[in-house]
Enzyme design. Structure first.
Site, PDB file in Angstrom:
ATOM      1  N   ARG B 247       0.864  -1.178   0.000  1.00 60.24           N
ATOM      2  CA  ARG B 247       0.000   0.000   0.000  1.00 60.24           C
ATOM      3  C   ARG B 247       0.902   1.230   0.000  1.00 60.24           C
ATOM      4  O   ARG B 247       1.994   1.201   0.575  1.00 60.24           O
ATOM      5  CB  ARG B 247      -0.873   0.028   1.253  1.00 60.24           C
ATOM      6  CG  ARG B 247      -2.031  -0.946   1.242  1.00 60.24           C
ATOM      7  CD  ARG B 247      -3.193  -0.426   0.401  1.00 60.24           C
ATOM      8  NE  ARG B 247      -4.334  -1.314   0.432  1.00 60.24           N
ATOM      9  CZ  ARG B 247      -4.600  -2.233  -0.503  1.00 60.24           C
ATOM     10  NH1 ARG B 247      -3.793  -2.384  -1.542  1.00 60.24           N
ATOM     11  NH2 ARG B 247      -5.683  -2.987  -0.409  1.00 60.24           N
ATOM     12  N   GLU B 276      -3.573   7.967  -3.985  1.00 60.62           N
ATOM     13  CA  GLU B 276      -4.068   7.503  -5.286  1.00 60.62           C
ATOM     14  C   GLU B 276      -5.404   8.164  -5.591  1.00 60.62           C
ATOM     15  O   GLU B 276      -6.182   8.395  -4.679  1.00 60.62           O
ATOM     16  CB  GLU B 276      -4.218   5.981  -5.264  1.00 60.62           C
ATOM     17  CG  GLU B 276      -2.887   5.286  -5.081  1.00 60.62           C
ATOM     18  CD  GLU B 276      -3.013   3.764  -4.943  1.00 60.62           C
ATOM     19  OE1 GLU B 276      -4.102   3.223  -5.169  1.00 60.62           O
ATOM     20  OE2 GLU B 276      -2.006   3.147  -4.602  1.00 60.62           O
ATOM     21  N   HIS B 294      -1.625   1.185  -9.759  1.00 55.78           N
ATOM     22  CA  HIS B 294      -2.249   0.170  -8.883  1.00 55.78           C
ATOM     23  C   HIS B 294      -2.915  -0.934  -9.725  1.00 55.78           C
ATOM     24  O   HIS B 294      -4.096  -1.232  -9.547  1.00 55.78           O
ATOM     25  CB  HIS B 294      -3.276   0.831  -7.945  1.00 55.78           C
ATOM     26  CG  HIS B 294      -3.499   0.023  -6.682  1.00 55.78           C
ATOM     27  ND1 HIS B 294      -3.736   0.586  -5.456  1.00 55.78           N
ATOM     28  CD2 HIS B 294      -3.527  -1.324  -6.480  1.00 55.78           C
ATOM     29  CE1 HIS B 294      -3.906  -0.368  -4.543  1.00 55.78           C
ATOM     30  NE2 HIS B 294      -3.777  -1.533  -5.145  1.00 55.78           N
TER      31      HIS B 294
END
Lengths: 330, 330
Positions: B247, B276, B294
């Site tokens: 993450r 993000e 991602h």
């Protein structure tokens, strides 16, 4: 950097009067400073790129890079004293091995120095094409992520059927790596290997029709020129991917470009091209094509190993011992 | 495509009168048409994105994506009937596991559906950074190869010491893959694993100082937030590379950006970011940084596996059987 420090300016470790007693070798390749110094400690290095002089008649050995010079009949006629050709590349398609053998000129190459790097690069190209790594990165770098949201799905590497053309050092290392990712390995090669568990296809077109991915890892010679042709691309099919870390001319490039343009194959990862340093202009805008500038061997670690392999082979040659990494004609 | 086909327009396989007898589930995530159809065959699907209606009081189960909604006390207060939370992501940092456990709400996640894809992506990012694949490709696409000649050398993957932070499913699969490339594997984890041959470091900073590459493959929680901080980057050093497929918040991003700008680490491969869909602007022009949006889990194969895992867990929950991929608080 790949090339630097050639030329005759820097001081040599060998006193000038002794220099002419050292065996002369001709350097047909740009090398880095450390490599050049290692050669000059041992030999009278004639640097073709620095001097531009005609080939000397007394020359015993030549160090050539990939493709900078063709060692053919005309070249061998010009240096009748030549007895040893060292190729700093793994591929020797620029050397007429039969003509060398006929004239008693020994040939050696870089051996396995590059094999792991090339295998690693092949895997990188394959995952990049399947998982759209480079294309997704362009999406990020262009600032499109916050605007357009999720990037389209790629495809999983695991359980893909990978057909390897040429199961030599490099092909075998690619297979070993892809086994760890859960791929199914098939191969085509001049002859079946007894020592490997992978399914053998004597015919490349059959290999292509059973494979999701074709990886070109063979040497370039008269049998393997355009080994990936229109029929093989057709057999691979619209979901198929081509990876080429061999030589550009192993693939019929205009046919590959056409197949990509028309969506008859899904993507390609190419480190080599038929007309280097040119890559086909049509490919430059395709997101399903990953192209690198023939860098599969470009690591500082392998460059240092190459220096050692070159010196060891030259020393073996000049002392009449067996070459470490000889290359024989088929 | 990642998102399509949500909404209530398409006909359901279930006759309208029976629809209200089906267990209601709330969908907090965009899914593709096949996934949506599979859910609607079995459940009364309340689509949060399509309806925008308030959370219904009778809701038994909810399907959430990563980060679209936080399942915390406030959320659980709003749906007191909730007994099951399914996260379509592997990470559950958006779910308060302790609060769920306290209230008797079961939690399951995607289990190992994505593990191989994420591991593959981590390897792709690492080879890309080391071997400069993306940067070299930009060089080709910009037409610089014929003009500037050879591209600078990269670095070999083999024999690199790779420190993996978090040796769970994903970390273990990364290790297995990198072993095939000849890497030396070290790891940091909450506790030492008896079953693996890799050297264990109880302290991340010690791991960093012994490693050439750090790969972040741990879950995000209060112990692992900024587990890669300024001191760890310092310990990794100027030749070190960071790969993050965990993450974004596992890494102190401003410190990472500073270290990259000042050349205090050599490069980074990042699939995740702290904010993000924004990636730090300073990184967008760096050639030694590879950034993907991602997408480490984005394959059509894993998407289909996710559909099966989601349905199996919902069916287990509604029939009172053990969940297939339960998640418990530490």
């Amino acid at each position: 950097m790949a090339s630097s420090g050639v030329g005759g300016q820097e001081p040599t470790a060998v006193p000038p009067l002794l220099l002419f007693r050292l065996p002369p070798i001709l350097l047909f390749r740009r090398v880095d400073a450390a490599f050049y110094a290692a050669l000059r400690q041992r030999y009278r290095v004639l640097d073709f790129f620095a001097s531009g002089e005609p080939l000397p008649a007394f020359l015993a050995a030549v160090v050539v890079g990939g493709g900078a010079v063709r060692v053919d009949s005309a070249f061998l006629d010009a240096v009748p004293s030549l007895r040893f050709v060292f190729s700093t590349g793994a591929g020797v398609d620029h050397i007429d091995l039969h003509e060398c053998a006929r004239r008693g000129v020994a040939v050696a190459n870089s051996g396995r120095v590059y094999s792991t790097d090339v295998a690693d690069h092949a895997v990188a190209l394959l995952i990049d094409v399947l998982r759209r790594v480079s294309a997704a990165q362009r999406f990020v770098r262009r600032g499109l992520w916050p605007v357009q949201g999720d990037y389209p799905l790629g495809n999983k590497l695991g359980s893909k059927r990978v057909g390897i053309i040429g199961l030599g050092n490099i092909g075998s290392l690619i297979a070993k790596r892809l086994e760890a990712f859960g791929c199914v390995i098939y191969y085509n090669s001049r002859r079946q290997r007894d020592s490997v568990p992978y399914k053998y296809f004597p015919n490349v077109q059959d290999l292509a029709s059973e494979s999701d991915v074709l990886i070109v890892a063979c040497a370039l010679n008269k049998y393997t020129r355009h080994i990936v042709n229109k029929d093989v691309l057709e057999a691979l099919g619209k979901d198929g991917i081509i990876i080429n870390i061999g030589r550009g001319a192993n693939v019929d490039e205009p046919e590959l470009v056409r197949a990509l343009k028309e969506g008859r194959i899904a993507g390609a990862g190419l480190d080599v091209f038929e007309n280097e340093p040119k890559a086909p202009a049509e490919l430059l805008s395709m997101d399903n094509v990953v192209m690198t500038p023939h860098i599969a061997v470009f690591t500082s670690e392998s460059r240092s190993d190459l220096r050692d392999t070159t010196i060891s082979n030259l020393e073996a040659f000049f002392s009449g011992k067996p070459l470490l990494t000889p290359v024989l004609p088929w």
